[in-house]
Structure formats: structure tokens, C-alpha cells
Design a protein around this motif. Sequence first.
Motif, PDB file in Angstrom:
ATOM      1  N   GLY A 116       0.783  -1.225   0.000  1.00 26.01           N
ATOM      2  CA  GLY A 116       0.000   0.000   0.000  1.00 26.01           C
ATOM      3  C   GLY A 116       0.813   1.272   0.000  1.00 26.01           C
ATOM      4  N   GLY A 117       2.141   1.189   0.072  1.00 27.64           N
ATOM      5  CA  GLY A 117       2.989   2.369   0.107  1.00 27.64           C
ATOM      6  C   GLY A 117       3.281   2.907  -1.284  1.00 27.64           C
ATOM      7  N   PRO A 118       3.855   4.109  -1.374  1.00 29.95           N
ATOM      8  CA  PRO A 118       4.172   4.706  -2.673  1.00 29.95           C
ATOM      9  C   PRO A 118       5.339   3.991  -3.350  1.00 29.95           C
ATOM     10  N   ILE A 119       5.312   3.949  -4.675  1.00 34.04           N
ATOM     11  CA  ILE A 119       6.369   3.266  -5.415  1.00 34.04           C
ATOM     12  C   ILE A 119       7.600   4.155  -5.503  1.00 34.04           C
ATOM     13  N   ARG A 120       8.726   3.520  -5.828  1.00 35.07           N
ATOM     14  CA  ARG A 120       9.982   4.239  -6.025  1.00 35.07           C
ATOM     15  C   ARG A 120      10.526   3.919  -7.409  1.00 35.07           C
ATOM     16  N   PHE A 121      11.736   4.400  -7.681  1.00 33.44           N
ATOM     17  CA  PHE A 121      12.298   4.275  -9.031  1.00 33.44           C
ATOM     18  C   PHE A 121      12.405   2.824  -9.468  1.00 33.44           C
ATOM     19  N   ARG A 122      12.832   1.936  -8.562  1.00 34.70           N
ATOM     20  CA  ARG A 122      13.022   0.540  -8.976  1.00 34.70           C
ATOM     21  C   ARG A 122      11.701  -0.108  -9.400  1.00 34.70           C
ATOM     22  N   HIS A 123      10.613   0.271  -8.746  1.00 34.01           N
ATOM     23  CA  HIS A 123       9.314  -0.272  -9.132  1.00 34.01           C
ATOM     24  C   HIS A 123       8.901   0.244 -10.517  1.00 34.01           C
ATOM     25  N   ALA A 124       9.080   1.547 -10.730  1.00 32.46           N
ATOM     26  CA  ALA A 124       8.734   2.114 -12.031  1.00 32.46           C
ATOM     27  C   ALA A 124       9.625   1.562 -13.133  1.00 32.46           C
TER      28      ALA A 124
ATOM     29  N   ALA B  64       7.364  -6.280 -10.320  1.00 33.44           N
ATOM     30  CA  ALA B  64       7.749  -5.092  -9.552  1.00 33.44           C
ATOM     31  C   ALA B  64       7.175  -5.104  -8.145  1.00 33.44           C
ATOM     32  N   GLY B  65       6.201  -5.981  -7.882  1.00 30.73           N
ATOM     33  CA  GLY B  65       5.567  -5.990  -6.569  1.00 30.73           C
ATOM     34  C   GLY B  65       4.662  -4.790  -6.366  1.00 30.73           C
TER      35      GLY B  65
ATOM     36  N   VAL C 218      -0.659  -9.151 -24.247  1.00 32.68           N
ATOM     37  CA  VAL C 218      -0.134  -9.883 -23.082  1.00 32.68           C
ATOM     38  C   VAL C 218      -0.590  -9.213 -21.792  1.00 32.68           C
ATOM     39  N   ALA C 219      -0.556  -7.879 -21.755  1.00 33.12           N
ATOM     40  CA  ALA C 219      -0.974  -7.162 -20.553  1.00 33.12           C
ATOM     41  C   ALA C 219      -2.450  -7.408 -20.249  1.00 33.12           C
ATOM     42  N   CYS C 220      -3.288  -7.429 -21.273  1.00 25.59           N
ATOM     43  CA  CYS C 220      -4.723  -7.668 -21.072  1.00 25.59           C
ATOM     44  C   CYS C 220      -4.981  -9.078 -20.556  1.00 25.59           C
ATOM     45  N   ILE C 221      -4.298 -10.049 -21.135  1.00 27.51           N
ATOM     46  CA  ILE C 221      -4.489 -11.437 -20.693  1.00 27.51           C
ATOM     47  C   ILE C 221      -4.041 -11.607 -19.255  1.00 27.51           C
ATOM     48  N   ALA C 222      -2.875 -11.051 -18.924  1.00 31.37           N
ATOM     49  CA  ALA C 222      -2.367 -11.168 -17.561  1.00 31.37           C
ATOM     50  C   ALA C 222      -3.292 -10.483 -16.564  1.00 31.37           C
ATOM     51  N   SER C 223      -3.835  -9.334 -16.949  1.00 31.18           N
ATOM     52  CA  SER C 223      -4.729  -8.606 -16.054  1.00 31.18           C
ATOM     53  C   SER C 223      -6.033  -9.362 -15.838  1.00 31.18           C
ATOM     54  N   LEU C 224      -6.529 -10.029 -16.879  1.00 33.11           N
ATOM     55  CA  LEU C 224      -7.772 -10.796 -16.746  1.00 33.11           C
ATOM     56  C   LEU C 224      -7.570 -12.054 -15.902  1.00 33.11           C
ATOM     57  N   VAL C 225      -6.400 -12.660 -16.013  1.00 31.53           N
ATOM     58  CA  VAL C 225      -6.117 -13.882 -15.258  1.00 31.53           C
ATOM     59  C   VAL C 225      -5.866 -13.570 -13.786  1.00 31.53           C
ATOM     60  N   SER C 226      -5.216 -12.433 -13.494  1.00 34.80           N
ATOM     61  CA  SER C 226      -4.867 -12.083 -12.120  1.00 34.80           C
ATOM     62  C   SER C 226      -6.106 -11.730 -11.309  1.00 34.80           C
ATOM     63  N   ALA C 227      -6.143 -12.195 -10.077  1.00 34.05           N
ATOM     64  CA  ALA C 227      -7.281 -11.903  -9.191  1.00 34.05           C
ATOM     65  C   ALA C 227      -7.347 -10.424  -8.855  1.00 34.05           C
ATOM     66  N   ARG C 228      -6.199  -9.738  -8.859  1.00 32.96           N
ATOM     67  CA  ARG C 228      -6.175  -8.314  -8.533  1.00 32.96           C
ATOM     68  C   ARG C 228      -5.883  -7.449  -9.750  1.00 32.96           C
ATOM     69  N   GLY C 229      -6.064  -8.008 -10.933  1.00 31.11           N
ATOM     70  CA  GLY C 229      -5.931  -7.236 -12.158  1.00 31.11           C
ATOM     71  C   GLY C 229      -4.524  -6.780 -12.468  1.00 31.11           C
ATOM     72  N   ARG C 230      -3.519  -7.529 -12.051  1.00 29.19           N
ATOM     73  CA  ARG C 230      -2.140  -7.099 -12.254  1.00 29.19           C
ATOM     74  C   ARG C 230      -1.588  -7.643 -13.568  1.00 29.19           C
ATOM     75  N   ARG C 231      -0.847  -6.788 -14.277  1.00 32.15           N
ATOM     76  CA  ARG C 231      -0.123  -7.266 -15.449  1.00 32.15           C
ATOM     77  C   ARG C 231       1.232  -7.795 -15.003  1.00 32.15           C
TER      78      ARG C 231
END
Length: 303
Positions: free
Chosen positions: A98-106, A143-144, A124-137
Motif C-alpha cells: 500500500g505504500g508509494p512506489i519508487r524508481f526501482r518499481h517504475a 515489480a511488486g 499480453v498485458a490484457c491477458i495477464a490482467s484478466l487472469v490475475s485476481a487483482r488485475g495485475r499485469r
Amino acid sequence: MSELVTGDAVVLGLRPAKLPSRALALAIDLAVVGAAFVLVSIGLAIATATLDDAALAAVSVASFLLVLVGGPIAVETLSHGRSLGKLACGLRVVRDDGGPIRFRHALVRGAMGVVEILMTLGVVACIASLVSARGRRLGDVFAGTLVVRERVSAGRVAAVPPPPPWLVGRFSGLDLSAVPDGLWLAIRQYLTRMHQLDAQAGRSMAERLAVELATRTGVPVPEGVPAGAYLAAVVNERQARDARRVFFAAQTGSGVPAGGAVASAPMGSGPSVGGAGAGSVPVVPAVEEGGAARAATGFAPPA
């Protein structure tokens, strides 16, 4: 609502962004970056007209990396997860805790974005987002990070508990201009859920947030003040400043009063003292001491 668990075993409720809103935000970002790339390419074509083919190829690759890859990475780093498209759609990239991202994440998100967005046109991003329970690509997974909704209806926002009466007004001199939005978000999440947390985990999280907030303000946490009570008192001070700023702007139409720079987004709502007076601040119930103080505010007075 997604329950995210921090490193302190604290459960935070964040609302992950859905694919349609993320796609719209991405489309806005790509349109802006694409326009910038075209303008840069035209300028470079004019400036490098006399170069040979090998030099032109090197310049083209460099402009691609700097504008289409480096640009989004820089924007997400400097804005702590809010690109132009995400800002328009009310979204934000945050860490898994829940914290703010930093350079390594970006950087990881941007590097993976070249493969799953630019090279595959977003398939690929759309498929990954649909498969993920939290919509993550894939970039979010490596990047976490997580893309969440910042704008929620007022009825769904839990109220921040008031501070103990003995701390009201004590932090009126704090400079809150250096406190980032991500830290306010984390503090608010803690305060609205502190009674649901394990005692040890909640105390650990409160102390960590208090130290970070004190570092940002440049003033240490006062001796004998519990970390949770300190956080609630500083948030209450921010709300009071917001109330005064809004009233002043409504009365004069000139915006923030001189010397009154405050954070722009209120952390909560509540009744105020003195109606619409210039000094109106959120009401803190008048209580005596001991158990009554804890019942009204959630914090006990110092021994």
C-alpha cells in the motif's frame, strides 16, 4: 475490496483498478507519449539530416528508449505512481503493502511494459490482467506493485477517529507540506482499521508510520505520546487546515491564504465548531479521562 497484507501482517483494504479503467488510462498515456515521440522524431530528423545511416539508426533507438520507455518511468517515479492517464481516471500505482512506489518499481514496470504493451500491442498485458485476481499485469507482478482506485464514493470512506482531547491543537505549528500523499494514505488506512489489527502488529505499524511522518515534518514525536495518538492528532491538524483553507477560499475567492499552504485533499469529514466560522475545526467530543477518553477517541491519555 482487496485485502493486502503488509510486512507487519497488517491487512489493508485497497480497491484494485479494473481492466477497462486501466485500459483507458493506458490509452491516454500512450497518446501523450506517442505525440511526444513524433515531435521528438521530427526534430531529430531535421537536426540529423546530414548523418549517415548508422548514426541515424543509433539516434532512432536512443529516442525510442528515452521517450517511449524512459518517459513513463520518469513520470511514475516523480509522481509516485500517477501518470497523466491514471490521474484522469482516478488510479494510482502503489506497492503491494500500500505504500508509494519508487524508481526501482517504475523501472521494472517500464521494462516489462516494452514487452507486454509496446511489442504485443497490449495483448499480453490484457491477458495477464484478466487472469490475475487483482488485475495485475506482468510488470506489476515482477515489480511488486498494484494499480488501485484513488477515487471512491464518500459513502464508502471510513471516518478517521478523532485524536485524544489532550492532543488537539498541539501540532498546529507543524510544516506538513513535505508529507507525500502516499504517506497520508497509509496513515489513514491504519487509523480507520487500527481496532481490527493484532495489537503487536498494529503498534509496530503505528510506530513505523509515526517515525516516517516525524522525519517528513522535521519534528520528532513528543515524549510520552503514543504513536497512534500522534498520527490521529496530526491528521486532525491537517483536516482543520483544510477546513480553514476551504472557508477562506469560499469567502474571498482568492484560494489558499498567505502562509497557509496545506495539503489539498481532506482526510475525512465531520461536524465543525462555530458553523461556517473562519476558525472552524472538526469537533472533538469533550470527555473526562481514562476509559471515557479511550471510548470516545480510541486512545488513552498518558499516565
